[in-house]
Every structure is written in C-alpha cells, then in structure tokens.
Design a protein around this motif. Structure first.
Motif, PDB file in Angstrom:
ATOM      1  N   TYR A  69       0.808  -1.231   0.000  1.00 32.92           N
ATOM      2  CA  TYR A  69       0.000   0.000   0.000  1.00 32.92           C
ATOM      3  C   TYR A  69       0.834   1.270   0.000  1.00 32.92           C
ATOM      4  O   TYR A  69       0.406   2.306  -0.528  1.00 32.92           O
ATOM      5  CB  TYR A  69      -0.949   0.010   1.208  1.00 32.92           C
ATOM      6  N   PRO A 100     -10.176  -7.946  -4.755  1.00 33.13           N
ATOM      7  CA  PRO A 100     -11.014  -7.057  -3.926  1.00 33.13           C
ATOM      8  C   PRO A 100     -10.490  -6.884  -2.506  1.00 33.13           C
ATOM      9  O   PRO A 100     -10.448  -5.758  -1.996  1.00 33.13           O
ATOM     10  CB  PRO A 100     -12.384  -7.737  -3.950  1.00 33.13           C
ATOM     11  N   ASN A 101     -10.086  -7.966  -1.842  1.00 32.81           N
ATOM     12  CA  ASN A 101      -9.626  -7.849  -0.460  1.00 32.81           C
ATOM     13  C   ASN A 101      -8.315  -7.080  -0.359  1.00 32.81           C
ATOM     14  O   ASN A 101      -8.127  -6.263   0.548  1.00 32.81           O
ATOM     15  CB  ASN A 101      -9.474  -9.232   0.169  1.00 32.81           C
ATOM     16  N   MET A 103      -7.190  -4.819  -2.503  1.00 33.68           N
ATOM     17  CA  MET A 103      -7.440  -3.416  -2.820  1.00 33.68           C
ATOM     18  C   MET A 103      -8.183  -2.717  -1.695  1.00 33.68           C
ATOM     19  O   MET A 103      -7.943  -1.525  -1.430  1.00 33.68           O
ATOM     20  CB  MET A 103      -8.220  -3.305  -4.135  1.00 33.68           C
ATOM     21  N   LYS A 104      -9.071  -3.424  -1.025  1.00 30.39           N
ATOM     22  CA  LYS A 104      -9.776  -2.838   0.121  1.00 30.39           C
ATOM     23  C   LYS A 104      -8.763  -2.427   1.192  1.00 30.39           C
ATOM     24  O   LYS A 104      -8.845  -1.323   1.754  1.00 30.39           O
ATOM     25  CB  LYS A 104     -10.783  -3.829   0.684  1.00 30.39           C
ATOM     26  N   PHE A 105      -7.808  -3.314   1.483  1.00 27.28           N
ATOM     27  CA  PHE A 105      -6.777  -3.001   2.473  1.00 27.28           C
ATOM     28  C   PHE A 105      -5.910  -1.826   2.022  1.00 27.28           C
ATOM     29  O   PHE A 105      -5.629  -0.905   2.807  1.00 27.28           O
ATOM     30  CB  PHE A 105      -5.902  -4.227   2.713  1.00 27.28           C
ATOM     31  N   ARG A 107      -6.637   0.609  -0.075  1.00 30.29           N
ATOM     32  CA  ARG A 107      -7.422   1.852  -0.008  1.00 30.29           C
ATOM     33  C   ARG A 107      -7.595   2.307   1.428  1.00 30.29           C
ATOM     34  O   ARG A 107      -7.451   3.505   1.737  1.00 30.29           O
ATOM     35  CB  ARG A 107      -8.785   1.664  -0.667  1.00 30.29           C
ATOM     36  N   GLU A 108      -7.936   1.374   2.328  1.00 28.76           N
ATOM     37  CA  GLU A 108      -8.177   1.751   3.728  1.00 28.76           C
ATOM     38  C   GLU A 108      -6.922   2.332   4.374  1.00 28.76           C
ATOM     39  O   GLU A 108      -7.007   3.321   5.112  1.00 28.76           O
ATOM     40  CB  GLU A 108      -8.657   0.528   4.511  1.00 28.76           C
ATOM     41  N   ASP A 111      -6.437   5.795   2.785  1.00 31.08           N
ATOM     42  CA  ASP A 111      -7.499   6.718   3.210  1.00 31.08           C
ATOM     43  C   ASP A 111      -7.311   7.127   4.673  1.00 31.08           C
ATOM     44  O   ASP A 111      -7.553   8.289   5.039  1.00 31.08           O
ATOM     45  CB  ASP A 111      -8.875   6.078   3.035  1.00 31.08           C
ATOM     46  N   SER A 129      -8.322   9.385  -4.420  1.00 28.75           N
ATOM     47  CA  SER A 129      -8.812   8.015  -4.555  1.00 28.75           C
ATOM     48  C   SER A 129      -7.881   7.142  -5.391  1.00 28.75           C
ATOM     49  O   SER A 129      -7.137   7.625  -6.250  1.00 28.75           O
ATOM     50  CB  SER A 129     -10.206   8.015  -5.175  1.00 28.75           C
ATOM     51  N   ASP A 132     -11.082   0.820  -7.563  1.00 28.69           N
ATOM     52  CA  ASP A 132     -11.340  -0.562  -7.159  1.00 28.69           C
ATOM     53  C   ASP A 132     -10.192  -1.488  -7.518  1.00 28.69           C
ATOM     54  O   ASP A 132      -9.997  -2.534  -6.898  1.00 28.69           O
ATOM     55  CB  ASP A 132     -12.625  -1.071  -7.815  1.00 28.69           C
ATOM     56  N   THR A 133      -9.439  -1.126  -8.550  1.00 27.30           N
ATOM     57  CA  THR A 133      -8.259  -1.879  -8.953  1.00 27.30           C
ATOM     58  C   THR A 133      -7.177  -0.881  -9.354  1.00 27.30           C
ATOM     59  O   THR A 133      -7.445   0.315  -9.517  1.00 27.30           O
ATOM     60  CB  THR A 133      -8.533  -2.811 -10.152  1.00 27.30           C
TER      61      THR A 133
END
Length: 222
Positions: A69, A100-101, A103-105, A107-108, A111, A129, A132-133
C-alpha cells in the motif's frame, strides 16, 4: 549515506516526494517515475512533478516495484495527472492489484493516512482516490528492458522475498538500483535492514543478487 536533498541526483535521476518516502523521476528521451508512495503525498508530488516534467506528455511510464500500500498509493493520482503514461509492474503485482480484499486493504490504509494528516480539509478539491483496482498497462518479467531513449534503460530482475511480487530495476548508464524494499530499508542508526516479510530465505538470495550488481547508487523507497 541517506540522501536528504530533493532534486537532481545524477544526470538522469531526480528525487521528489520526501527523503523519507521518495518518488524517483528518471530522464532519457522520455521520462518515468519509480515508486508511487502514499496517497496523502499526492498534492505535493503532483506539484513537484508538474514543475519538473515538460511537456507532461514526456512522462511515459509509472513504474511500481511491488504492490504494498505504501508503494502504490498515488498510482491513481499519477494516472489522472498523466493519463497517457503506462503503469508498469510485475505479473504477481498486477494480479494482486485486482483482488477485492487486497485493494480494500490498500485503499483503507491510504485513506486512513489522508484523514489523519488532515489532507481533505487542506485540499478539499483534490482527488486522493485509488479505485477498485490498479490497472497495469504493462507486465514485466525477469530480463525485460524499459527503454527511455538516449541510452537510458531499466532492466527488470525478479526478487521475491520482501513480497512475492517484488522486482528491482537496474538503470544504465547510471548503474543505479531501484529495489523497493527487496533491498531493505534505511534505519535511523544508519544501517539498511533486510525485510523478508514474505520469505526470508528468498529475500537473502535477492540481497546477494543485488550486491553482485555493484551499483553506484542504491535508490531506496524509505
């Protein structure tokens, strides 16, 4: 020795971002960035690159060393600023950056830092931002060459260990090595510490491989 001064490093290498989390700008007949740091740095780095790159269309490549990240957080920002530039990463990184998992991590984490640093209040109109990918336009593998023209090239070496998706880039004619954290990270004591978070044995093998290059510059990301 840790370099703390931003700006030109060699004839073909510049360091922007911050000394703690740099983004490298490489110059041949075309330009490339190496590393994409953290999203909260976006306003500062976009301003730095905007002043350094002319015309904007000369930035041809946005190069990632791996998918963590803190190394891809500004990829979306860079792509919006330079939509013509191709994003380059290893095949495993390209696959991870569609999960998805994962990218969620990613992004979080980015953010959270944007919020903690108060960046949305300071830059209310800035788009931090990531999406999503992280679409990878060009997948690179062992031995591939990224040609910036004018005799400036980057050769790809796969160095799993810090992460399974890690690659390093060997730059000629500067004899510089862009390692991501496969080459360790700079510790406050002045030491470079290994960080084999994926596979310690593979990481040590990668360090031996990189040492054999006898680089004149080891361009760390932290």
């Amino acid at each position: 020795m840790l370099r703390e001064k931003l700006g030109p490093v060699t004839e073909h290498i510049e360091m922007w971002g911050s000394p703690a989390v740099p983004v490298y700008l490489l110059r041949g007949e075309r330009c490339a960035t190496v590393e994409a740091g953290l999203a909260f740095m976006g306003p500062m780095v976009v301003k730095q690159l905007g002043a350094a790159i002319s015309p904007p269309e000369s930035l041809a490549h946005i190069i990632l060393t791996h998918s963590h990240y803190d190394h891809c957080g500004m990829t979306g920002i860079f792509k919006r600023a330079y939509p013509h530039a191709e994003v380059i990463a290893s095949e495993p990184a390209a696959e991870i950056l569609t999960r998805p998992n994962a990218m969620k991590f990613i992004r979080e984490m980015n953010d959270d830092l944007v919020t903690k640093m108060g960046m949305r209040k300071t830059y209310p109109d800035f788009d931090f931002s990531l999406g999503d990918t992280v679409p990878i336009d060009r997948v690179v593998r062992e031995g591939d060459v990224i040609d910036l023209g004018g005799g400036v090239t980057l050769t790809v070496y796969e160095v799993p260990g810090h992460s399974r998706c890690s690659v390093t880039y060997w730059m000629e004619p500067d004899r510089a090595l862009f390692t991501g954290e496969a080459g360790g990270f700079y510790h406050a004591t002045g030491e470079i510490l290994a960080e084999g978070t994926s596979d310690c044995a593979q990481d040590l093998d990668a360090l031996v491989q990189m040492r054999a290059r006898r680089a004149e510059g080891h361009r760390l990301p932290h």
